[in-house]
Design a protein around this motif. Structure first.
Motif, short mmCIF file in Angstrom:
data_model
loop_
_atom_site.label_atom_id
_atom_site.label_comp_id
_atom_site.label_asym_id
_atom_site.label_seq_id
_atom_site.Cartn_x
_atom_site.Cartn_y
_atom_site.Cartn_z
N SER A 118 -10.70 36.73 18.36
CA SER A 118 -9.40 36.18 17.96
C SER A 118 -8.81 37.01 16.82
N ILE A 119 -7.48 37.13 16.82
CA ILE A 119 -6.76 37.76 15.71
C ILE A 119 -5.50 36.96 15.44
N ARG A 120 -5.17 36.79 14.17
CA ARG A 120 -3.97 36.03 13.80
C ARG A 120 -3.16 36.80 12.75
N TYR A 121 -1.88 36.46 12.67
CA TYR A 121 -0.95 37.03 11.68
C TYR A 121 -0.17 35.88 11.04
N TRP A 122 0.19 36.08 9.76
CA TRP A 122 0.90 35.05 9.01
C TRP A 122 2.09 35.67 8.27
N PRO A 123 3.18 34.93 8.16
CA PRO A 123 4.31 35.44 7.37
C PRO A 123 4.03 35.23 5.88
N VAL A 124 4.29 36.25 5.08
CA VAL A 124 4.15 36.14 3.63
C VAL A 124 5.38 36.75 2.97
N MET A 125 5.58 36.40 1.70
CA MET A 125 6.75 36.89 0.98
C MET A 125 6.35 37.34 -0.42
N ALA A 126 6.84 38.51 -0.82
CA ALA A 126 6.60 39.02 -2.16
C ALA A 126 7.55 38.36 -3.15
N ALA A 127 7.25 38.50 -4.43
CA ALA A 127 8.07 37.87 -5.47
C ALA A 127 9.51 38.34 -5.43
N ASP A 128 9.75 39.57 -4.94
CA ASP A 128 11.12 40.09 -4.89
C ASP A 128 11.87 39.66 -3.63
N GLY A 129 11.21 38.83 -2.77
CA GLY A 129 11.85 38.35 -1.56
C GLY A 129 11.54 39.14 -0.31
N THR A 130 10.77 40.23 -0.43
CA THR A 130 10.39 41.01 0.74
C THR A 130 9.49 40.19 1.66
N MET A 131 9.89 40.08 2.93
CA MET A 131 9.08 39.37 3.91
C MET A 131 8.23 40.38 4.68
N THR A 132 6.97 40.03 4.91
CA THR A 132 6.09 40.89 5.67
C THR A 132 5.07 40.04 6.40
N LEU A 133 4.07 40.67 7.01
CA LEU A 133 3.02 39.98 7.75
C LEU A 133 1.68 40.20 7.08
N MET A 134 0.80 39.21 7.18
CA MET A 134 -0.58 39.35 6.74
C MET A 134 -1.49 39.21 7.95
N LEU A 135 -2.24 40.26 8.24
CA LEU A 135 -3.17 40.24 9.37
C LEU A 135 -4.46 39.56 8.95
N GLY A 136 -4.96 38.67 9.81
CA GLY A 136 -6.24 38.04 9.59
C GLY A 136 -6.16 36.53 9.69
N PRO A 137 -7.28 35.91 9.95
CA PRO A 137 -8.58 36.55 10.17
C PRO A 137 -8.69 37.14 11.57
N ILE A 138 -9.62 38.08 11.70
CA ILE A 138 -10.00 38.62 13.01
C ILE A 138 -11.50 38.41 13.13
N ALA A 139 -11.93 37.88 14.27
CA ALA A 139 -13.35 37.59 14.46
C ALA A 139 -13.75 37.89 15.90
N VAL A 140 -14.98 38.35 16.05
CA VAL A 140 -15.54 38.64 17.37
C VAL A 140 -16.91 37.97 17.45
N ALA A 141 -17.20 37.33 18.57
CA ALA A 141 -18.50 36.69 18.77
C ALA A 141 -19.62 37.71 18.58
N GLU A 142 -20.71 37.28 18.00
CA GLU A 142 -21.79 38.21 17.61
C GLU A 142 -22.28 39.06 18.78
N ASP A 143 -22.42 38.47 19.96
CA ASP A 143 -22.96 39.22 21.08
C ASP A 143 -21.93 40.11 21.76
N TYR A 144 -20.72 40.22 21.18
CA TYR A 144 -19.68 41.09 21.72
C TYR A 144 -19.25 42.14 20.70
N ARG A 145 -19.91 42.21 19.56
CA ARG A 145 -19.41 43.05 18.47
C ARG A 145 -19.57 44.54 18.70
N SER A 146 -20.34 44.93 19.70
CA SER A 146 -20.47 46.35 20.00
C SER A 146 -19.55 46.78 21.13
N ALA A 147 -18.67 45.87 21.58
CA ALA A 147 -17.81 46.14 22.74
C ALA A 147 -16.45 46.71 22.36
#
Length: 205
Positions: A66-95
């Motif tokens: 799974s991977i998710r993104y969130w909207p965030v805003m800096a103090a000056d009003g700049t809007m951007t994205l924050m990536l995370g969390p990203i997670a992979v099941a343990e038995d798939y981490r080498s794929a």
């Protein structure tokens, strides 16, 4: 293996995956202060589903990443994205699923016209996707974090050059509106589903 947009029905499996990957205290991390009370950006949140996992099927595939993104805003009003969390099941981490989800979701974000993305993660890993320290030198996070792990990526060159101050949650009444969007690009990103060859799974030890 299918990479596709996260649906509400995936929420429970994602929470279990994140608890396993990061532990029960994960929500105490600084980045969660930026997510609390704010919905993730639905168009960019993706999952990897294995239809051929033992005990699963095309009708009920196993959610393995799974991977998710969130909207965030800096103090000056700049809007951007924050990536995370990203997670992979343990038995798939080498794929290589983590990298595939990152590339697919970043391509969506750029196609939809978002200007930039931030994250907190290991620089040696995320540098390969274009993330560096330079774009975020004027920004601060609302809590303790190792600065060399705070990274940024600009789709539009210079889009973070004037961004400064403390990052905060995006106001509930506002969304992280893309800098520029075309109907064709939005439609392509919204409907994109990638079906991949099933990766060889690493045995759990």
């Amino acid at each position: 293996m299918i990479l596709t947009t996260e649906l509400p029905a995936h929420a429970g499996a994602i929470e279990r995956l994140l608890d396993t990957a990061f532990g029960p205290k994960r929500k105490a991390k600084t980045v969660y202060r930026l997510r609390r009370g704010v919905a993730p950006v639905a168009d960019l949140c993706m999952v990897a589903l294995d239809e051929e996992a033992p005990g699963y099927s095309a009708a009920q595939p196993r959610l393995v990443a799974s991977i998710r993104y969130w909207p965030v805003m800096a103090a000056d009003g700049t809007m951007t994205l924050m990536l995370g969390p990203i997670a992979v099941a343990e038995d798939y981490r080498s794929a290589g699923l983590g990298g595939q989800l990152i590339r697919a979701s970043l391509a969506r974000a750029e196609a939809l016209g978002y200007a930039s993305v931030l994250l907190v993660g290991d620089a040696p890993y995320y540098n390969r996707f274009g993330f560096t320290r330079q774009p975020v030198l004027g920004l601060k996070l609302p809590g303790p974090v190792e600065l060399d792990r705070f990274l940024g990526l600009e789709f539009i060159p210079g889009s973070l050059s004037n961004a400064h101050g403390m990052l905060g949650r995006a106001p509930v009444t506002r969304t992280a509106v893309p800098a520029a969007t075309t109907v064709e690009a939005a439609a392509a990103a919204e409907t994109g589903v990638a079906k991949l060859a099933r990766p060889r799974r690493r045995a759990v030890r």
